[in-house]
Design a protein around this motif. Structure first.
Motif, short mmCIF file in Angstrom:
data_model
loop_
_atom_site.label_atom_id
_atom_site.label_comp_id
_atom_site.label_asym_id
_atom_site.label_seq_id
_atom_site.Cartn_x
_atom_site.Cartn_y
_atom_site.Cartn_z
N THR A 106 -9.41 9.05 6.53
CA THR A 106 -10.38 8.10 7.27
C THR A 106 -11.60 8.24 6.65
N GLY A 183 -2.96 4.35 11.74
CA GLY A 183 -2.21 4.81 12.68
C GLY A 183 -0.68 5.15 12.38
N ASN A 223 -4.26 15.50 22.32
CA ASN A 223 -5.38 14.80 21.60
C ASN A 223 -4.85 13.84 20.45
N LEU A 224 -3.75 14.55 19.65
CA LEU A 224 -3.43 14.03 18.55
C LEU A 224 -2.42 12.56 19.12
N ASN A 226 -2.88 10.83 21.71
CA ASN A 226 -3.89 9.69 22.10
C ASN A 226 -4.48 9.22 21.08
N LEU A 227 -4.84 9.83 19.89
CA LEU A 227 -5.22 9.25 18.55
C LEU A 227 -4.31 8.35 18.09
N ARG A 230 -4.25 5.23 20.21
CA ARG A 230 -5.57 4.40 20.27
C ARG A 230 -5.31 3.42 18.86
N ARG A 239 -8.76 -1.24 19.09
CA ARG A 239 -8.56 0.03 18.17
C ARG A 239 -9.82 0.58 17.69
N ILE A 245 -13.37 7.15 15.01
CA ILE A 245 -12.52 8.03 14.83
C ILE A 245 -13.15 9.24 14.31
N ILE A 248 -14.86 11.26 17.16
CA ILE A 248 -13.96 12.11 18.27
C ILE A 248 -14.08 13.57 18.38
N LEU A 251 -11.71 16.15 16.39
CA LEU A 251 -11.67 15.93 14.95
C LEU A 251 -13.00 16.81 14.00
#
Length: 299
Positions: A106, A183, A223-224, A226-227, A230, A239, A245, A248, A251
């Motif tokens: 990222t 994603g 959390n993972l 949901n990421l 998204r 997105r 990102i 968040i 992270l």
């Protein structure tokens, strides 16, 4: 030879001057049209602009008497994520390692987007690793340089498994298409399978357009999950951007681990910055402080 693609091959070479290993990408320019040759030079142009610790570093290029374009790049000695997934033999990765890989990728993509460039072919085969698990994003052969931050690309291009819904529908797309591919990569590293699969291209496209993918293994955090959800939202506007990102909360420990020493343009901040360094000037479509990229014969 360590790799073969539709446009060339990759060869592991050693420099006579510094004794280091590099990768030489050889592209046959002999039978190419002028337009195709310009396209082949695109990767050189993009690599000269991108300067980031999580992006494969450009060294030099030269055109040989045999008509081949040779691009000399950094060698990532740990293979790629695709190979790492295959060698896992069905044993799932630890979530912390997945997030280390994801955050580094990222950070690299944020720098790419800050430079007003779309990768357009993000996949596990193009995310390389060093022997100490440092991510090196590579293969910018079909990257698209945009003339402004609001410009949409229109060419349908990329690897089918990672195509976004807007690409499947032949709609204009922007950086959010790279977010979708990211994603897909995160899902693949988590489940060891493609998020969307089909026996043929029409079947694959239908599954992408529906946006439904098999559930994430229960061992991973909400959390993972949901990421991933998204990033794989069918609506590009919903997105998150690369900056969003990286902000968040869950992270942040991984972001803090890798953000130090990054170029100012890619350092995580509390608000989105449009300032770019050594990148394309968004308003004019021209390059700022573009490296000269002089042609020189490899040692």
């Amino acid at each position: 030879m360590i790799g073969v693609g539709s446009f060339g091959r990759a060869i592991l070479v050693r420099s006579r001057s510094d004794k280091k290993l590099y990768v030489m990408k050889r592209i046959n320019m002999n039978d190419m049209s002028k337009e195709e040759q310009e396209g082949a030079m695109n990767e050189v142009n993009v690599l000269q602009v991108l300067k980031h610790p999580n992006i494969i570093a450009y060294h030099e290029y030269f055109k040989g008497e045999d008509g081949y374009l040779n691009i000399i790049m950094e060698h990532a000695d740990g293979g790629d994520l695709f190979q790492r997934i295959r060698s896992a033999s069905g044993v799932h990765f630890d979530e912390s390692m997945i997030l280390d890989w994801f955050v580094q990728t990222t950070l690299a993509l944020k720098h790419v987007h800050d430079c007003n460039i779309l990768h357009r072919d993000l996949k596990t085969q193009n995310i390389f690793l060093s022997s100490n698990n440092e991510v090196k994003l590579g293969d910018f052969g079909i990257a698209k340089i945009l003339n402004s931050q609001t410009e949409f690309a229109n060419t349908v291009i990329g690897t089918p498994y990672y195509l976004s819904p807007e690409l499947c529908e032949d709609k204009p797309y922007n950086s959010k298409s790279d977010v979708w591919a990211l994603g897909c990569v995160l899902y693949e590293v988590t489940t060891l399978k493609h998020a969307f699969n089909g026996q043929n291209l029409p079947s694959l496209v239908l599954k992408i357009l529906k946006g439904n993918y098999p559930p994430i293994p229960a061992q991973y955090s909400d959390n993972l999950k949901n990421l991933i959800a998204r990033a794989l939202n069918k609506s590009p506007d919903l997105r998150p951007s690369m900056q969003e990102i990286l902000e968040i909360p869950f992270l942040q420990a991984h972001v803090d681990k890798y953000k130090n020493g990054l170029p100012v343009v890619s350092r995580v901040v509390t608000s989105v910055s449009t300032t770019t360094t050594n990148c394309l000037v968004a308003d004019s479509g021209k390059q700022k402080n573009k490296p000269q990229g002089e042609k020189k014969q490899v040692s």
